[in-house]
Scaffold this motif. Sequence first.
Motif, PDB file in Angstrom:
ATOM      1  N   ILE A 150      -3.342   4.586  10.417  1.00  0.00           N
ATOM      2  CA  ILE A 150      -2.555   3.930  11.470  1.00  0.00           C
ATOM      3  C   ILE A 150      -3.467   3.525  12.625  1.00  0.00           C
ATOM      4  O   ILE A 150      -3.361   2.413  13.164  1.00  0.00           O
ATOM      5  CB  ILE A 150      -1.429   4.853  11.962  1.00  0.00           C
ATOM      6  CG1 ILE A 150      -0.395   5.066  10.863  1.00  0.00           C
ATOM      7  CG2 ILE A 150      -0.750   4.270  13.216  1.00  0.00           C
ATOM      8  CD1 ILE A 150       0.652   6.119  11.190  1.00  0.00           C
ATOM      9  N   VAL A 151      -4.375   4.425  13.002  1.00  0.00           N
ATOM     10  CA  VAL A 151      -5.300   4.147  14.100  1.00  0.00           C
ATOM     11  C   VAL A 151      -6.073   2.854  13.838  1.00  0.00           C
ATOM     12  O   VAL A 151      -6.190   1.984  14.716  1.00  0.00           O
ATOM     13  CB  VAL A 151      -6.283   5.319  14.287  1.00  0.00           C
ATOM     14  CG1 VAL A 151      -7.357   4.964  15.311  1.00  0.00           C
ATOM     15  CG2 VAL A 151      -5.550   6.575  14.722  1.00  0.00           C
ATOM     16  N   ILE A 152      -6.579   2.693  12.620  1.00  0.00           N
ATOM     17  CA  ILE A 152      -7.461   1.559  12.306  1.00  0.00           C
ATOM     18  C   ILE A 152      -6.672   0.286  12.024  1.00  0.00           C
ATOM     19  O   ILE A 152      -6.872  -0.749  12.676  1.00  0.00           O
ATOM     20  CB  ILE A 152      -8.364   1.913  11.102  1.00  0.00           C
ATOM     21  CG1 ILE A 152      -9.266   3.108  11.450  1.00  0.00           C
ATOM     22  CG2 ILE A 152      -9.202   0.695  10.697  1.00  0.00           C
ATOM     23  CD1 ILE A 152     -10.020   3.664  10.263  1.00  0.00           C
ATOM     24  N   PHE A 153      -5.764   0.333  11.059  1.00  0.00           N
ATOM     25  CA  PHE A 153      -5.187  -0.904  10.541  1.00  0.00           C
ATOM     26  C   PHE A 153      -4.027  -1.428  11.381  1.00  0.00           C
ATOM     27  O   PHE A 153      -3.757  -2.625  11.366  1.00  0.00           O
ATOM     28  CB  PHE A 153      -4.781  -0.718   9.078  1.00  0.00           C
ATOM     29  CG  PHE A 153      -5.958  -0.585   8.169  1.00  0.00           C
ATOM     30  CD1 PHE A 153      -6.675  -1.704   7.783  1.00  0.00           C
ATOM     31  CD2 PHE A 153      -6.371   0.658   7.728  1.00  0.00           C
ATOM     32  CE1 PHE A 153      -7.787  -1.580   6.964  1.00  0.00           C
ATOM     33  CE2 PHE A 153      -7.477   0.794   6.907  1.00  0.00           C
ATOM     34  CZ  PHE A 153      -8.184  -0.336   6.527  1.00  0.00           C
ATOM     35  N   ASN A 154      -3.357  -0.549  12.129  1.00  0.00           N
ATOM     36  CA  ASN A 154      -2.343  -1.069  13.039  1.00  0.00           C
ATOM     37  C   ASN A 154      -2.994  -1.840  14.184  1.00  0.00           C
ATOM     38  O   ASN A 154      -2.477  -2.867  14.634  1.00  0.00           O
ATOM     39  CB  ASN A 154      -1.485   0.075  13.582  1.00  0.00           C
ATOM     40  CG  ASN A 154      -0.245  -0.416  14.291  1.00  0.00           C
ATOM     41  OD1 ASN A 154       0.613  -1.048  13.698  1.00  0.00           O
ATOM     42  ND2 ASN A 154      -0.156  -0.136  15.581  1.00  0.00           N
ATOM     43  N   ALA A 155      -4.156  -1.349  14.633  1.00  0.00           N
ATOM     44  CA  ALA A 155      -4.893  -2.071  15.677  1.00  0.00           C
ATOM     45  C   ALA A 155      -5.383  -3.414  15.151  1.00  0.00           C
ATOM     46  O   ALA A 155      -5.316  -4.435  15.850  1.00  0.00           O
ATOM     47  CB  ALA A 155      -6.065  -1.225  16.164  1.00  0.00           C
ATOM     48  N   LEU A 156      -5.878  -3.444  13.918  1.00  0.00           N
ATOM     49  CA  LEU A 156      -6.347  -4.703  13.332  1.00  0.00           C
ATOM     50  C   LEU A 156      -5.212  -5.708  13.168  1.00  0.00           C
ATOM     51  O   LEU A 156      -5.419  -6.917  13.336  1.00  0.00           O
ATOM     52  CB  LEU A 156      -7.003  -4.438  11.972  1.00  0.00           C
ATOM     53  CG  LEU A 156      -8.368  -3.740  12.012  1.00  0.00           C
ATOM     54  CD1 LEU A 156      -8.849  -3.448  10.591  1.00  0.00           C
ATOM     55  CD2 LEU A 156      -9.388  -4.596  12.751  1.00  0.00           C
ATOM     56  N   PHE A 157      -4.003  -5.222  12.862  1.00  0.00           N
ATOM     57  CA  PHE A 157      -2.854  -6.129  12.759  1.00  0.00           C
ATOM     58  C   PHE A 157      -2.604  -6.834  14.086  1.00  0.00           C
ATOM     59  O   PHE A 157      -2.291  -8.025  14.130  1.00  0.00           O
ATOM     60  CB  PHE A 157      -1.615  -5.354  12.326  1.00  0.00           C
ATOM     61  CG  PHE A 157      -0.348  -6.156  12.405  1.00  0.00           C
ATOM     62  CD1 PHE A 157      -0.088  -7.177  11.505  1.00  0.00           C
ATOM     63  CD2 PHE A 157       0.580  -5.895  13.408  1.00  0.00           C
ATOM     64  CE1 PHE A 157       1.076  -7.930  11.580  1.00  0.00           C
ATOM     65  CE2 PHE A 157       1.755  -6.634  13.497  1.00  0.00           C
ATOM     66  CZ  PHE A 157       1.996  -7.654  12.584  1.00  0.00           C
ATOM     67  N   GLY A 158      -2.747  -6.107  15.192  1.00  0.00           N
ATOM     68  CA  GLY A 158      -2.551  -6.711  16.504  1.00  0.00           C
ATOM     69  C   GLY A 158      -3.563  -7.777  16.833  1.00  0.00           C
ATOM     70  O   GLY A 158      -3.333  -8.613  17.716  1.00  0.00           O
ATOM     71  N   LEU A 159      -4.720  -7.772  16.129  1.00  0.00           N
ATOM     72  CA  LEU A 159      -5.765  -8.774  16.341  1.00  0.00           C
ATOM     73  C   LEU A 159      -5.662  -9.936  15.367  1.00  0.00           C
ATOM     74  O   LEU A 159      -6.561 -10.784  15.318  1.00  0.00           O
ATOM     75  CB  LEU A 159      -7.146  -8.113  16.211  1.00  0.00           C
ATOM     76  CG  LEU A 159      -7.475  -7.017  17.241  1.00  0.00           C
ATOM     77  CD1 LEU A 159      -8.773  -6.325  16.882  1.00  0.00           C
ATOM     78  CD2 LEU A 159      -7.546  -7.597  18.644  1.00  0.00           C
ATOM     79  N   VAL A 185      -2.299  -9.026   5.057  1.00  0.00           N
ATOM     80  CA  VAL A 185      -3.267  -8.110   4.438  1.00  0.00           C
ATOM     81  C   VAL A 185      -3.380  -6.802   5.215  1.00  0.00           C
ATOM     82  O   VAL A 185      -3.400  -5.713   4.622  1.00  0.00           O
ATOM     83  CB  VAL A 185      -4.654  -8.793   4.320  1.00  0.00           C
ATOM     84  CG1 VAL A 185      -5.722  -7.783   3.911  1.00  0.00           C
ATOM     85  CG2 VAL A 185      -4.599  -9.927   3.306  1.00  0.00           C
ATOM     86  N   THR A 186      -3.457  -6.874   6.544  1.00  0.00           N
ATOM     87  CA  THR A 186      -3.578  -5.635   7.327  1.00  0.00           C
ATOM     88  C   THR A 186      -2.325  -4.778   7.204  1.00  0.00           C
ATOM     89  O   THR A 186      -2.413  -3.546   7.123  1.00  0.00           O
ATOM     90  CB  THR A 186      -3.859  -5.943   8.804  1.00  0.00           C
ATOM     91  OG1 THR A 186      -2.899  -6.886   9.302  1.00  0.00           O
ATOM     92  CG2 THR A 186      -5.257  -6.514   8.985  1.00  0.00           C
ATOM     93  N   LEU A 209      -2.231  -1.031   5.556  1.00  0.00           N
ATOM     94  CA  LEU A 209      -1.617   0.025   6.359  1.00  0.00           C
ATOM     95  C   LEU A 209      -0.551   0.764   5.552  1.00  0.00           C
ATOM     96  O   LEU A 209      -0.477   1.999   5.574  1.00  0.00           O
ATOM     97  CB  LEU A 209      -1.001  -0.577   7.625  1.00  0.00           C
ATOM     98  CG  LEU A 209      -0.235   0.381   8.547  1.00  0.00           C
ATOM     99  CD1 LEU A 209      -1.151   1.485   9.057  1.00  0.00           C
ATOM    100  CD2 LEU A 209       0.378  -0.373   9.713  1.00  0.00           C
ATOM    101  N   GLY A 210       0.266   0.032   4.806  1.00  0.00           N
ATOM    102  CA  GLY A 210       1.284   0.668   3.966  1.00  0.00           C
ATOM    103  C   GLY A 210       0.682   1.461   2.828  1.00  0.00           C
ATOM    104  O   GLY A 210       1.145   2.561   2.502  1.00  0.00           O
ATOM    105  N   GLY A 211      -0.383   0.930   2.208  1.00  0.00           N
ATOM    106  CA  GLY A 211      -1.012   1.606   1.072  1.00  0.00           C
ATOM    107  C   GLY A 211      -1.663   2.923   1.441  1.00  0.00           C
ATOM    108  O   GLY A 211      -1.680   3.867   0.646  1.00  0.00           O
ATOM    109  N   LEU A 212      -2.215   3.011   2.644  1.00  0.00           N
ATOM    110  CA  LEU A 212      -2.892   4.230   3.079  1.00  0.00           C
ATOM    111  C   LEU A 212      -1.975   5.179   3.841  1.00  0.00           C
ATOM    112  O   LEU A 212      -2.414   6.231   4.304  1.00  0.00           O
ATOM    113  CB  LEU A 212      -4.095   3.870   3.966  1.00  0.00           C
ATOM    114  CG  LEU A 212      -5.231   3.114   3.271  1.00  0.00           C
ATOM    115  CD1 LEU A 212      -6.335   2.779   4.261  1.00  0.00           C
ATOM    116  CD2 LEU A 212      -5.798   3.931   2.105  1.00  0.00           C
ATOM    117  N   ASN A 213      -0.716   4.802   3.959  1.00  0.00           N
ATOM    118  CA  ASN A 213       0.221   5.622   4.727  1.00  0.00           C
ATOM    119  C   ASN A 213       1.144   6.383   3.772  1.00  0.00           C
ATOM    120  O   ASN A 213       2.159   5.859   3.325  1.00  0.00           O
ATOM    121  CB  ASN A 213       1.044   4.724   5.665  1.00  0.00           C
ATOM    122  CG  ASN A 213       1.798   5.526   6.702  1.00  0.00           C
ATOM    123  OD1 ASN A 213       2.314   6.592   6.418  1.00  0.00           O
ATOM    124  ND2 ASN A 213       1.871   4.997   7.907  1.00  0.00           N
ATOM    125  N   GLY A 214       0.763   7.621   3.455  1.00  0.00           N
ATOM    126  CA  GLY A 214       1.586   8.453   2.576  1.00  0.00           C
ATOM    127  C   GLY A 214       2.210   9.608   3.312  1.00  0.00           C
ATOM    128  O   GLY A 214       2.401  10.694   2.745  1.00  0.00           O
TER     129      GLY A 214
END
Length: 484
Positions: free
Chosen positions: A120-129, A138-139, A143-148
């Motif tokens: 969440i820290v990494i890919f949610n921030a990338l989505f905002g960019l 893609v972001t 984010l969904g794939g790594l969120n278990g």
Amino acid sequence: MEEENNNTEEALLKKKYYENCPGCKVDEAKDLKKDVTFINLFNIWIIVLCNALPVSSLYPFLYFMVKDFNIAKTEADVSAYAGYVGSAFMVGRCLTSVLWGLIADRYGRKPVVIISLISIVIFNALFGLSTSFWMAVVTRFILGGLNGLLGPMKAYSSEIFREEYQALGMSTVCAAWGVGLVFGPALGGYLAQPAEKYPYLFPKNSFWDKFPFFLPCFAISAVAFAVAIWCIWLPETLHNHKMSPDISEALENGSKEADNDKMTQKTESVFRNWPLMSSIIIYCVFALHDVAYSEVFSLWAVSPRRLDGLSFNTNDVGNVLAVSGIGIIIFQLGLYQSMQKVCGPVGLARISAVLSIPILQCYPFMTMLSGFSLYIAVYIASILNNTLIEIISAGLFILQNRAVEQHQRGIANGICMTAMSAFKIIGPAAGGAILTLSQKRLNASFLPGTHLVFSFLNAVEVLGVLLMFKPFLSIKKTSSEQLH
């Protein structure tokens, strides 16, 4: 013979706690009645909240983000493209939830929680960019794939408390999830496009003006980072040892019936567990409705009046959802436990599902209101509908985790998350597409304008209500109910 049976029962009841086993420490705390503590409830609350925030925080600004991508040919097509971005997260989660469940059963709940928070820290921030439609898709997918996180936390909340307080644990999960699903959009609504809303803090032509949707994503990622650090001290509920030899011997010398029951519990496939599978199927139907409603409400609220919307801005949507979140907190943590004891989790869920149908059907008529009366109607309907959604989810979560033993809870919740995510893939895409269709048939003779999309949501709700009764829904009795 009677004395031998008594000795067997004493051996079965006597528990051995392993010094270096985290699961044994949790079980010992439960046996000493030290499990219901503020810190356990807080852990569940803050972790699930962090998981829920990025799921729906994009909805208030997604319409404007997609519009800025210049990919939609007409204004009415924006909702359809927004649906694809919303579905990308669920596609990723659908593909990996069973794997995360297996990992949680093998290595513990805690590692999965920490990995999910870091994603969440990494890919949610990338989505905002994101600067293009495909970067956003893609972001969100990664984010969904790594969120278990949600599946293991459902298992965790049923394991950290004694059986009589499992409803408290599950209601905490649902309260945190529900609050996240409404506070997320509220946060997105307040913090998106800061250069336009707060020019004295975020000047024009600054970084925040170039990336107008990064601030809410960054705020959520910052919270997730802090929670990931906090989770280093999270108690683990999974045992790291095999069954005690004393208990194994007692089982061998005990009654044949008890031995067969134990072996059946260990070897039975979760796919043959109809109490589990029936509750998962029903949950998937309601999940389809809930995610479609979350997206449709935000997109409908910000749509212009000429398209049968409410012409709200992102702050208006944020205010409505923030108040709804407060209502969920008050009900779930204040009233749910007592109401659940009276009606039972299933009975309360059935009543809530039936009540939500007429409330939802009132939404299209709100376009006839304006001013103070419009805001009052929207606030009341949103509070009631979001609270009822969480009551239904809490009841089904309780059924799912009572239907399996601890060694199968990770995989059972992983299957639930996979199936639910598959339905939630359909939800945003279908909701956005049907909203677009609704806005293109404003003068139709049958279900004109947004009457169509809200009637579609109610059709799904009616299906869920019908499935919550016998013969489809099967309920497994708890150990205390079996004794009586």
